[in-house]
Design a protein around this motif. Sequence first.
Motif, mmCIF file in Angstrom:
data_model
loop_
_atom_site.group_PDB
_atom_site.id
_atom_site.type_symbol
_atom_site.label_atom_id
_atom_site.label_comp_id
_atom_site.label_asym_id
_atom_site.label_seq_id
_atom_site.Cartn_x
_atom_site.Cartn_y
_atom_site.Cartn_z
ATOM 1 N N ARG A 1 0.829 -1.197 0.000
ATOM 2 C CA ARG A 1 0.000 0.000 0.000
ATOM 3 C C ARG A 1 0.869 1.256 0.000
ATOM 4 N N PHE A 2 0.229 2.406 -0.207
ATOM 5 C CA PHE A 2 0.892 3.703 -0.197
ATOM 6 C C PHE A 2 0.503 4.475 1.058
ATOM 7 N N ALA A 3 1.387 5.375 1.471
ATOM 8 C CA ALA A 3 1.073 6.299 2.554
ATOM 9 C C ALA A 3 1.879 7.577 2.345
ATOM 10 N N ILE A 4 1.312 8.676 2.812
ATOM 11 C CA ILE A 4 2.017 9.962 2.831
ATOM 12 C C ILE A 4 2.399 10.250 4.271
ATOM 13 N N SER A 5 3.688 10.481 4.508
ATOM 14 C CA SER A 5 4.192 10.584 5.876
ATOM 15 C C SER A 5 4.863 11.924 6.126
ATOM 16 N N LEU B 1 5.191 -0.987 2.351
ATOM 17 C CA LEU B 1 4.629 0.349 2.481
ATOM 18 C C LEU B 1 5.453 1.293 1.606
ATOM 19 N N LEU B 2 4.827 1.873 0.601
ATOM 20 C CA LEU B 2 5.490 2.779 -0.335
ATOM 21 C C LEU B 2 5.176 4.218 0.055
ATOM 22 N N VAL B 3 6.228 5.021 0.247
ATOM 23 C CA VAL B 3 6.063 6.387 0.743
ATOM 24 C C VAL B 3 6.749 7.364 -0.216
ATOM 25 N N GLY C 1 16.994 9.689 -3.274
ATOM 26 C CA GLY C 1 17.190 8.308 -3.695
ATOM 27 C C GLY C 1 16.248 7.426 -2.910
ATOM 28 N N MET C 2 16.459 6.123 -2.994
ATOM 29 C CA MET C 2 15.595 5.195 -2.289
ATOM 30 C C MET C 2 16.055 5.048 -0.840
ATOM 31 N N LEU C 3 15.104 5.117 0.093
ATOM 32 C CA LEU C 3 15.380 4.945 1.516
ATOM 33 C C LEU C 3 14.521 3.801 2.041
ATOM 34 N N THR C 4 15.108 2.954 2.864
ATOM 35 C CA THR C 4 14.377 1.787 3.343
ATOM 36 C C THR C 4 14.250 1.810 4.860
ATOM 37 N N TRP C 5 13.235 1.105 5.331
ATOM 38 C CA TRP C 5 12.958 0.950 6.769
ATOM 39 C C TRP C 5 12.554 -0.492 6.958
ATOM 40 N N SER C 6 13.155 -1.162 7.921
ATOM 41 C CA SER C 6 12.885 -2.591 8.088
ATOM 42 C C SER C 6 12.941 -2.967 9.557
ATOM 43 N N ARG C 7 11.805 -3.423 10.072
ATOM 44 C CA ARG C 7 11.767 -3.899 11.458
ATOM 45 C C ARG C 7 10.593 -4.849 11.619
ATOM 46 N N SER C 8 10.870 -6.106 11.862
ATOM 47 C CA SER C 8 9.821 -7.098 12.073
ATOM 48 C C SER C 8 9.104 -6.795 13.394
ATOM 49 N N PRO C 9 7.786 -6.996 13.453
ATOM 50 C CA PRO C 9 6.898 -7.604 12.456
ATOM 51 C C PRO C 9 6.212 -6.582 11.541
ATOM 52 N N GLU C 10 6.682 -5.342 11.540
ATOM 53 C CA GLU C 10 6.067 -4.313 10.712
ATOM 54 C C GLU C 10 6.434 -4.532 9.241
ATOM 55 N N PRO C 11 5.589 -4.068 8.325
ATOM 56 C CA PRO C 11 5.953 -4.166 6.911
ATOM 57 C C PRO C 11 7.138 -3.267 6.604
ATOM 58 N N PRO C 12 7.997 -3.644 5.675
ATOM 59 C CA PRO C 12 9.099 -2.754 5.297
ATOM 60 C C PRO C 12 8.555 -1.495 4.635
#
Length: 323
Positions: A16-20, A206-208, A215-226
């Motif tokens: 899904r998409f979100a604006i943050s 989650l696409l933001v 550039g591309m920035l990533t966030w990763s922490r289980s159990p949340e979606p990347p």
Amino acid sequence: MLSELAFSADDLALTRFAISPMWEVVTSFRLLAMDSAHPVHRTWIDQVRPRVAAARLDSGHLAELIPASRYLPDFLTPPPDEPAPTLDTELAAIRATPADQVLADLDVLGGTGPLGRALRADPEAVLVRVAEEIEVYWGLALAPYWAKIRVVLDADVFHRARQVAERGAGHLFNDLHSTVSWDDNTLRLVRRHCGIRRETTGSGLLLVPSVFADGMLTWSRSPEPPQLAYPARGTGTLWEHRPVAHIEAIARVLGRSRSVILAELEAPASTTELARRTGISAAGVSQHLTALRDAGMVSAHRAGHSVLYARTTIAESLLGATA
């Protein structure tokens, strides 16, 4: 480094998409910290950097947490639970970050300065102060421009959603950025500082979109979606000067003085600045701004000892419709 994020049918269904607001906070603050001029955001930087320096935010908590390069602490960009959360919602999530997550992020960041030591000693209390500083930064650097920024972000999400509807998720991923590709149910990201893989994340994606990400920035922490923050389409036109067409038609509805003031608010300005630029008395400008604010066409944002007025999305739509 090559990161590979495998997708099942369930993962695609949960994409899904979100604006943050917080993604715009961290990416814009990082941009301000860079010494080199930015070809797209030069106008914004020239307006905002003096305000941020006057408030001493360039040497405060955010300066320690958001380096000009390298890792960004994950607790600053909590996963949005809704398509467009408010800043208040995201700040509440930051203040509620568990202590062990804060400490884990500091270990990656290498936070050994005064703020890092304070966070290790009392995360709950210090996160409150960090959130307060973010609110100040937001008021100075982003709130007066948020209507313009939201137009670009909303347009990007609309475009991407249409891509999925018309051509599928694979086309969406391949069009996000030159460092991203989709093949064999796997999303591949190259030249990433931090790896990301399905084994260490939750389901989905989650696409933001971000106007300040370079550039591309990533966030990763289980159990949340990347999370994957990417440069939004249309950012290159964000600060372009756009003369208001058909100003006479707008003037017949709003009156000439209010129309002129709206046109001058292409960039946020104070009552004094508007009076100087329009030739209207400061008292007259103040009266017109009150009327425009009551009508939802202008918003007010405190910047130090002055107040900046900015066009809202309603005003942007009205002026854009006449172009």
